[in-house]
Design a protein around this motif. Structure first.
Motif, PDB file in Angstrom:
ATOM      1  N   UNK A   1      15.071  35.428  80.475  1.00  6.35           N
ATOM      2  CA  UNK A   1      14.782  34.163  81.176  1.00  6.35           C
ATOM      3  C   UNK A   1      15.877  33.704  82.134  1.00  6.35           C
ATOM      4  N   UNK A   2      17.109  34.111  81.884  1.00 11.40           N
ATOM      5  CA  UNK A   2      18.221  33.633  82.713  1.00 11.40           C
ATOM      6  C   UNK A   2      18.779  34.706  83.633  1.00 11.40           C
TER       7      UNK A   2
ATOM      8  N   UNK B   1      19.889  36.412  86.675  1.00 13.18           N
ATOM      9  CA  UNK B   1      20.076  35.838  88.012  1.00 13.18           C
ATOM     10  C   UNK B   1      19.345  36.582  89.129  1.00 13.18           C
ATOM     11  N   UNK B   2      19.348  37.943  89.098  1.00 13.85           N
ATOM     12  CA  UNK B   2      18.713  38.682  90.181  1.00 13.85           C
ATOM     13  C   UNK B   2      17.202  38.414  90.236  1.00 13.85           C
ATOM     14  N   UNK B   3      16.586  38.371  89.068  1.00  9.27           N
ATOM     15  CA  UNK B   3      15.142  38.126  89.042  1.00  9.27           C
ATOM     16  C   UNK B   3      14.840  36.705  89.479  1.00  9.27           C
ATOM     17  N   UNK B   4      15.592  35.746  88.952  1.00  9.24           N
ATOM     18  CA  UNK B   4      15.398  34.347  89.352  1.00  9.24           C
ATOM     19  C   UNK B   4      15.552  34.195  90.857  1.00  9.24           C
ATOM     20  N   UNK B   5      16.558  34.848  91.414  1.00  6.29           N
ATOM     21  CA  UNK B   5      16.798  34.724  92.842  1.00  6.29           C
ATOM     22  C   UNK B   5      15.697  35.380  93.659  1.00  6.29           C
ATOM     23  N   UNK B   6      15.293  36.601  93.259  1.00  7.39           N
ATOM     24  CA  UNK B   6      14.281  37.311  94.036  1.00  7.39           C
ATOM     25  C   UNK B   6      12.952  36.556  94.025  1.00  7.39           C
ATOM     26  N   UNK B   7      12.533  36.136  92.830  1.00  8.95           N
ATOM     27  CA  UNK B   7      11.267  35.402  92.745  1.00  8.95           C
ATOM     28  C   UNK B   7      11.375  34.058  93.455  1.00  8.95           C
ATOM     29  N   UNK B   8      12.471  33.349  93.227  1.00 10.42           N
ATOM     30  CA  UNK B   8      12.637  32.056  93.876  1.00 10.42           C
ATOM     31  C   UNK B   8      12.648  32.176  95.387  1.00 10.42           C
ATOM     32  N   UNK B   9      13.394  33.137  95.900  1.00 10.96           N
ATOM     33  CA  UNK B   9      13.478  33.332  97.356  1.00 10.96           C
ATOM     34  C   UNK B   9      12.130  33.727  97.930  1.00 10.96           C
TER      35      UNK B   9
ATOM     36  N   UNK C   1       9.731  24.665  91.863  1.00 14.39           N
ATOM     37  CA  UNK C   1      10.039  25.681  90.859  1.00 14.39           C
ATOM     38  C   UNK C   1      11.026  26.698  91.427  1.00 14.39           C
ATOM     39  N   UNK C   2      10.831  27.069  92.690  1.00 15.28           N
ATOM     40  CA  UNK C   2      11.742  28.027  93.322  1.00 15.28           C
ATOM     41  C   UNK C   2      13.160  27.481  93.352  1.00 15.28           C
ATOM     42  N   UNK C   3      13.294  26.179  93.685  1.00 16.44           N
ATOM     43  CA  UNK C   3      14.618  25.567  93.714  1.00 16.44           C
ATOM     44  C   UNK C   3      15.261  25.602  92.340  1.00 16.44           C
ATOM     45  N   UNK C   4      14.493  25.305  91.290  1.00 14.84           N
ATOM     46  CA  UNK C   4      15.035  25.348  89.934  1.00 14.84           C
ATOM     47  C   UNK C   4      15.531  26.758  89.594  1.00 14.84           C
ATOM     48  N   UNK C   5      14.738  27.769  89.958  1.00 12.68           N
ATOM     49  CA  UNK C   5      15.122  29.148  89.674  1.00 12.68           C
ATOM     50  C   UNK C   5      16.424  29.517  90.375  1.00 12.68           C
ATOM     51  N   UNK C   6      16.508  29.183  91.643  1.00 15.48           N
ATOM     52  CA  UNK C   6      17.673  29.602  92.422  1.00 15.48           C
ATOM     53  C   UNK C   6      18.908  28.813  92.010  1.00 15.48           C
ATOM     54  N   UNK C   7      18.739  27.544  91.658  1.00 20.65           N
ATOM     55  CA  UNK C   7      19.885  26.781  91.160  1.00 20.65           C
ATOM     56  C   UNK C   7      20.424  27.394  89.868  1.00 20.65           C
ATOM     57  N   UNK C   8      19.524  27.841  89.003  1.00 21.57           N
ATOM     58  CA  UNK C   8      19.957  28.486  87.760  1.00 21.57           C
ATOM     59  C   UNK C   8      20.698  29.795  88.069  1.00 21.57           C
ATOM     60  N   UNK C   9      20.172  30.560  89.016  1.00 18.80           N
ATOM     61  CA  UNK C   9      20.822  31.813  89.402  1.00 18.80           C
ATOM     62  C   UNK C   9      22.198  31.549  90.006  1.00 18.80           C
ATOM     63  N   UNK C  10      22.294  30.519  90.850  1.00 15.85           N
ATOM     64  CA  UNK C  10      23.565  30.204  91.504  1.00 15.85           C
ATOM     65  C   UNK C  10      24.600  29.717  90.498  1.00 15.85           C
TER      66      UNK C  10
ATOM     67  N   UNK D   1      23.608  32.372  96.807  1.00 15.95           N
ATOM     68  CA  UNK D   1      23.973  31.098  97.444  1.00 15.95           C
ATOM     69  C   UNK D   1      23.184  30.915  98.742  1.00 15.95           C
ATOM     70  N   UNK D   2      22.954  32.011  99.465  1.00 11.91           N
ATOM     71  CA  UNK D   2      22.098  31.951 100.648  1.00 11.91           C
ATOM     72  C   UNK D   2      20.694  31.478 100.277  1.00 11.91           C
ATOM     73  N   UNK D   3      20.162  32.008  99.195  1.00 11.45           N
ATOM     74  CA  UNK D   3      18.819  31.601  98.759  1.00 11.45           C
ATOM     75  C   UNK D   3      18.770  30.107  98.457  1.00 11.45           C
ATOM     76  N   UNK D   4      19.825  29.601  97.808  1.00 15.62           N
ATOM     77  CA  UNK D   4      19.852  28.172  97.482  1.00 15.62           C
ATOM     78  C   UNK D   4      19.889  27.330  98.755  1.00 15.62           C
ATOM     79  N   UNK D   5      20.729  27.727  99.696  1.00 17.33           N
ATOM     80  CA  UNK D   5      20.749  26.991 100.961  1.00 17.33           C
ATOM     81  C   UNK D   5      19.425  27.074 101.692  1.00 17.33           C
ATOM     82  N   UNK D   6      18.780  28.236 101.620  1.00 13.92           N
ATOM     83  CA  UNK D   6      17.535  28.438 102.360  1.00 13.92           C
ATOM     84  C   UNK D   6      16.381  27.637 101.757  1.00 13.92           C
TER      85      UNK D   6
END
Length: 545
Positions: free
Chosen positions: A407-408, A410-418, A429-438, A448-453
């Motif tokens: 569940x935690x 980071x690569x999966x959270x980031x890829x799906x979120x992005x 939901x995407x923002x929550x995923x990427x914040x958790x990954x970051x 971090x790019x994904x979070x900014x994007x």
């Protein structure tokens, strides 16, 4: 004396720095023609030959160094290996008496095995016991004492060594010592205890050799003791153990000398050969690594592991089709090994053959046990191939399956979120995923790019700036991140800086479609590009439309 050859010396030094052992051996040997007694040249020529696995060529150089009175740890190592290979055990004692040792641990174990080689078990056991009493060497002394007792058929004595080690809190299994213990227990008709040892050390991550042992034990067969079958192999295990202990800490080109010495003494030991290949791969000596992997016999239980490594080095050398051919052959020779299909999928994916990679991943998932700790990664990578082939429904299902297991991650959270951000779906939901990954990987520029994007996509432009600037600092030559930073600058009215970032992005060779869009933005600005794409233009902070 021949004239000095500075060209050969400079070429040798350059080759040595690049770990180009073939060239360094050639040019150092050439340099020696004009300066045959130079200790540094002799050392470099000798170690270059050793790194190539050509100990027969290194040994005469080592002998010349000893004759000239030069001190060299690696010369002593080469000559110790020669003595063991030739069965000249007295040479090992002579070298130690003359102070020509390798290292205290290696010297102590070599002396013990040399006594055994001469047939004096009492002196061998005394030498092992001295090591056991030496601070920092007890584990190695006990391990090799057990090997020696197993070699002569004293399995009760060997088991007593393991029991003593456990009682003193000094039982530290390596892969080899765990397998040796299992073989010893099996020889004592204690197969259930042997299985328990393998389970405690390897769990479900059993390689082919351990799996074969495991199945034999379960079938009620007694395992032969073959971890060490001679005093010479005992020394080979010393060299391999040292290499295994220092890998990752000592320089790879130093560790390599021990693995090559081990392989010289025991060329059929695939553990030493595979570690040699891995070290050469690390040093980007892909042709030599390929040769090492290819030397593992097809009958060896580790053959498929060696072939997987060979495919990796072929791919790294730019021989992608050859790597895939190796993996195709493995699927035919080892059709029930899931790792073969997972690696084939990875290789095809890295080659951009996403549609071909998907069925390989699917077959791997069919073969892996549902409890395997690696299945999350196969779902993740198969999800990428589905995404790349425009099957988003299947891709999202795989990403979510991976997250169900990790569940935690980071690569999966980031890829799906992005990906959700890029699709304009489920942005919260995407923002929550990427914040958790970051939060898990704050130094990962891509995350971090994904979070900014995602903040940019949500219209939270001012918040996005800091994250995008951090991402660009972490990955300063990434064209996508620099492009994104330009868009964020544009959104907050910093047009000059936006133009600069877009120009930077172009200088880092983006894919052609991205390059065309960046040129359009440089020409007309982001808002007009967005409008032509059917999207709402950004209302800049300056108030201009």
């Amino acid at each position: 004396m021949a004239d000095p050859n500075p060209g050969a010396y400079l070429a040798a030094r350059q080759a040595n720095v690049a770990n180009d052992f073939g060239s360094s051996a050639h040019y150092y040997t050439k340099s020696l023609l004009s300066d045959p007694t130079n200790a540094a040249l002799l050392e470099k020529a000798m170690t270059s030959f050793m790194a190539l696995g050509q100990l027969d060529r290194a040994i005469p150089v080592a002998q010349a160094m000893v004759e000239k009175g030069y001190q060299s740890q690696m010369a002593n190592l080469a000559l110790s290996a020669k003595a063991a290979k030739d069965g000249d055990w007295s040479d090992i004692f002579t070298a130690l008496e003359q102070g020509r040792g390798v290292a205290p641990l290696v010297d102590g174990l070599s002396q013990a095995w040399a006594h055994l080689g001469e047939g004096d078990m009492k002196k061998a056991l005394n030498s092992f016991d001295q090591l056991i009493e030496t601070e920092g060497m007890a584990v190695y002394g006990m391990t090799h004492k057990a090997y020696a007792l197993g070699l002569v058929g004293d399995f009760e004595g060997a088991e007593a060594v393991y029991l003593e080690a456990a009682a003193k809190g000094q039982l530290r299994y390596s892969a080899n010592s765990a397998m040796a213990h299992a073989q010893i227990l099996s020889q004592l008709d204690r197969n259930d205890d042997a299985v328990a040892v393998l389970d405690s050390v390897f769990g479900t991550q059993r390689g082919p050799k351990v799996e074969a042992m495991y199945q034999a034990l379960r079938a009620g067969r007694n395992l032969p003791f073959d971890t060490v079958s001679s005093a010479t192999e005992g020394l080979a295990d010393i060299f391999f153990s040292v290499a295994n202990a220092v890998k990752g800490e000592a320089p790879d080109n130093y560790t390599l000398l021990y693995t090559q010495a081990a392989s010289y003494l025991d060329p059929d030991n695939s553990n030493s050969v595979i570690l040699t290949a891995e070290l050469l791969d690390n040093m980007k000596q892909f042709d030599l690594a390929n040769e090492a992997y290819a030397s593992v016999s097809r009958d060896d239980p580790a053959f498929h592991a060696a072939e997987l490594g060979r495919a990796q080095v072929l791919f790294a050398a730019g021989r992608k089709d050859a790597a895939i051919e190796v993996l195709d052959a493995l699927t035919r020779s080892h059709p029930d090994v899931p790792q073969v299909y997972a690696t084939k999928g990875d290789t095809l994916r890295r080659a951009g053959r996403y549609a071909d990679a998907t069925p390989a991943y699917s077959r791997a998932l069919e073969l892996y046990d549902s409890s395997s700790p690696v299945t999350w990664f196969v779902h993740y990578t198969r999800g990428i191939t589905y995404h790349k082939t425009d099957n988003w429904t299947a891709a999202e299902a795989d990403f979510r399956a991976a997250l169900d297991m990790r569940p935690d991650q980071p690569q999966v959270l980031n890829y799906l979120g992005y990906s959700l951000v890029e699709r304009g779906e489920k942005l919260d939901e995407a923002l929550d995923m990427i914040e958790k990954a970051a939060a898990a990987q704050p130094e990962n520029g891509a995350i971090i790019d994904s979070l900014g994007w995602v903040l940019f996509q949500l219209g939270r432009y001012e918040e996005a700036v800091g994250y995008m600037e951090s991402a660009a600092a972490l990955l300063p030559v990434d064209p996508v991140i620099n492009d994104h930073l330009g868009d964020v600058y544009w959104a907050v009215g910093r047009e000059t800086e936006a133009q600069f970032q877009w120009q930077r992005a172009l200088s880092f060779d983006p894919v052609e479609a991205d390059a065309d869009r960046i040129r359009d933005k440089l020409s007309r600005g982001l808002d007009l590009v967005l409008r032509d794409e059917g999207l709402d233009p950004i209302r800049m902070a300056s108030g201009n439309d």
